[in-house]
Design a protein around this motif. Sequence first.
Motif, PDB file in Angstrom:
ATOM      1  N   LYS A 131     -12.494 -28.028  17.512  1.00  0.00           N
ATOM      2  CA  LYS A 131     -12.743 -26.581  17.615  1.00  0.00           C
ATOM      3  C   LYS A 131     -13.969 -26.225  18.439  1.00  0.00           C
ATOM      4  O   LYS A 131     -14.100 -25.083  18.866  1.00  0.00           O
ATOM      5  CB  LYS A 131     -12.791 -25.930  16.234  1.00  0.00           C
ATOM      6  N   SER A 160      -8.638 -28.267  10.315  1.00  0.00           N
ATOM      7  CA  SER A 160      -8.135 -26.910  10.060  1.00  0.00           C
ATOM      8  C   SER A 160      -7.268 -26.441  11.236  1.00  0.00           C
ATOM      9  O   SER A 160      -6.281 -25.743  11.041  1.00  0.00           O
ATOM     10  CB  SER A 160      -9.276 -25.932   9.782  1.00  0.00           C
ATOM     11  N   LYS A 170     -21.947 -22.723  16.821  1.00  0.00           N
ATOM     12  CA  LYS A 170     -21.906 -23.537  15.606  1.00  0.00           C
ATOM     13  C   LYS A 170     -21.997 -25.032  15.913  1.00  0.00           C
ATOM     14  O   LYS A 170     -22.123 -25.848  15.004  1.00  0.00           O
ATOM     15  CB  LYS A 170     -20.566 -23.310  14.890  1.00  0.00           C
TER      16      LYS A 170
HETATM   17  P1  ATP Z   1     -14.086 -26.182   8.762  1.00  0.00           P
HETATM   18  O1  ATP Z   1     -13.066 -26.145   7.677  1.00  0.00           O
HETATM   19  O2  ATP Z   1     -15.502 -26.363   8.292  1.00  0.00           O
HETATM   20  O3  ATP Z   1     -13.915 -25.080   9.759  1.00  0.00           O
HETATM   21  P2  ATP Z   1     -12.745 -27.900  10.565  1.00  0.00           P
HETATM   22  O4  ATP Z   1     -11.983 -29.102  10.162  1.00  0.00           O
HETATM   23  O5  ATP Z   1     -12.038 -26.693  10.934  1.00  0.00           O
HETATM   24  O6  ATP Z   1     -13.828 -27.557   9.488  1.00  0.00           O
HETATM   25  P3  ATP Z   1     -14.567 -29.353  12.184  1.00  0.00           P
HETATM   26  O7  ATP Z   1     -14.138 -29.862  13.474  1.00  0.00           O
HETATM   27  O8  ATP Z   1     -14.715 -30.268  11.025  1.00  0.00           O
HETATM   28  O9  ATP Z   1     -13.615 -28.176  11.831  1.00  0.00           O
HETATM   29  O10 ATP Z   1     -15.906 -28.601  12.499  1.00  0.00           O
HETATM   30  C1  ATP Z   1     -16.744 -28.121  11.542  1.00  0.00           C
HETATM   31  C2  ATP Z   1     -18.119 -27.922  12.144  1.00  0.00           C
HETATM   32  O11 ATP Z   1     -18.627 -29.176  12.620  1.00  0.00           O
HETATM   33  C3  ATP Z   1     -18.191 -27.061  13.360  1.00  0.00           C
HETATM   34  O12 ATP Z   1     -18.268 -25.719  13.059  1.00  0.00           O
HETATM   35  C4  ATP Z   1     -19.447 -27.590  14.057  1.00  0.00           C
HETATM   36  O13 ATP Z   1     -20.615 -27.157  13.416  1.00  0.00           O
HETATM   37  C5  ATP Z   1     -19.337 -29.045  13.841  1.00  0.00           C
HETATM   38  N1  ATP Z   1     -18.610 -29.704  14.946  1.00  0.00           N
HETATM   39  C6  ATP Z   1     -17.312 -30.057  14.964  1.00  0.00           C
HETATM   40  N2  ATP Z   1     -16.954 -30.613  16.116  1.00  0.00           N
HETATM   41  C7  ATP Z   1     -18.051 -30.622  16.873  1.00  0.00           C
HETATM   42  C8  ATP Z   1     -18.337 -31.046  18.192  1.00  0.00           C
HETATM   43  N3  ATP Z   1     -17.414 -31.576  18.987  1.00  0.00           N
HETATM   44  N4  ATP Z   1     -19.581 -30.896  18.656  1.00  0.00           N
HETATM   45  C9  ATP Z   1     -20.524 -30.370  17.894  1.00  0.00           C
HETATM   46  N5  ATP Z   1     -20.334 -29.927  16.641  1.00  0.00           N
HETATM   47  C10 ATP Z   1     -19.118 -30.046  16.130  1.00  0.00           C
END
Ligand code: ATP
Length: 327
Positions: free
Chosen positions: A73, A141, A225
């Motif tokens: 994301k 997600s 984020k």
């Molecule tokens: P959530 O349910 O918390 O939205 P998710 O599974 O949708 O989680 P994740 O990819 O786990 O999404 O990302 C959650 C958070 O981790 C992001 O908002 C960000 O802060 C960080 N994050 C994720 N991917 C990256 C990335 N490639 N670079 C930097 N930070 C990241």
Amino acid sequence: SYCSFSSRISFLKAPLIPRRRERRFVNAIAAAATTIGGKEKILVILGATGCGKSGLSVRLGTHFPAEIINSDKMQVYNGLDITTNKIPLHERHDVPHHILGDVDSDKGEFTPLDFRIRADNVVSDIASRSKLPILVGGSNSFIHAMLVTHFNPNDDVFNATIPRLISSDLRYRCCFLWLDVAFPILAEYLSIRVDEMLQLGMFEELAEFYNPTTAETASYSGIRKAIGVPEFDKYFKKYPPARNNKIHKSAFNDAVNEIKLNTHVLAERQIGKILKLKQAGWDINVLNATAAFRAAVEPGSRMNREEIWKNQIWEPSLRIVNRFLEE
Ligand code: ATP
């Protein structure tokens, strides 16, 4: 040192290019098999940040006629290429990548529903070219939103305080590969990777991205984020970026340590979410990448590192994907 570490794990990145005859053979299978019963086939590569998903997907993408759809994301947005760890162009080996760095980060948050709609269009395009879509990225997600038949944007299945039932009714024929690395080994690598990202220019990238006005607002959305932005905002508020800035070591190290810690927390959460999908009945093939990682971390290992990767990751992946394409 991380230089030698980096060269030790570089085998995760270099794709094995198939011989011409093999390629013709896989072209024929994939062309016949990208849709079944009206449902498109897609390959989904799951795993925590840093476990080698991009490397495996590019290797598979050079072996099979395939195109990659990013499901991280933060990597969907343009900008912060180093901070968000986007796969560099030269490592993509001409495999087309979609929804990677092309969402305008100034236009608000790209939601799971936005991803579901965009990614479905991309799947149709890729399938119309008789190629296999490979969904790759750590945002579960996004993966969940895209794959379930009935998606409710108001239902946060992973973060609900009361456990929610995750549906296993999916709108594509999916083959799941989970690159799983034992957490302590992964965490060790993730800390080294943060140092490598700093060497590549993460600090300079964040200094250029820093905006004192937005940094004042406590809420972070969209690409802001990304791990690295909030942590270094604190630093830049104290020591605003300027040309020939000297590094304020103690505050700098605080930011770096916070980034490492938050990356570990992210990886742990991602693993937890994949386990939830598995418990919900998603048919996830687990590939244990721990030995390949351990061999990379411990230089004394006897067996050749590439050999371990080939035996434990590459060959099982090929068997699983070939079976899936033949179904
Ligand atoms: P959530 O349910 O918390 O939205 P998710 O599974 O949708 O989680 P994740 O990819 O786990 O999404 O990302 C959650 C958070 O981790 C992001 O908002 C960000 O802060 C960080 N994050 C994720 N991917 C990256 C990335 N490639 N670079 C930097 N930070 C990241």
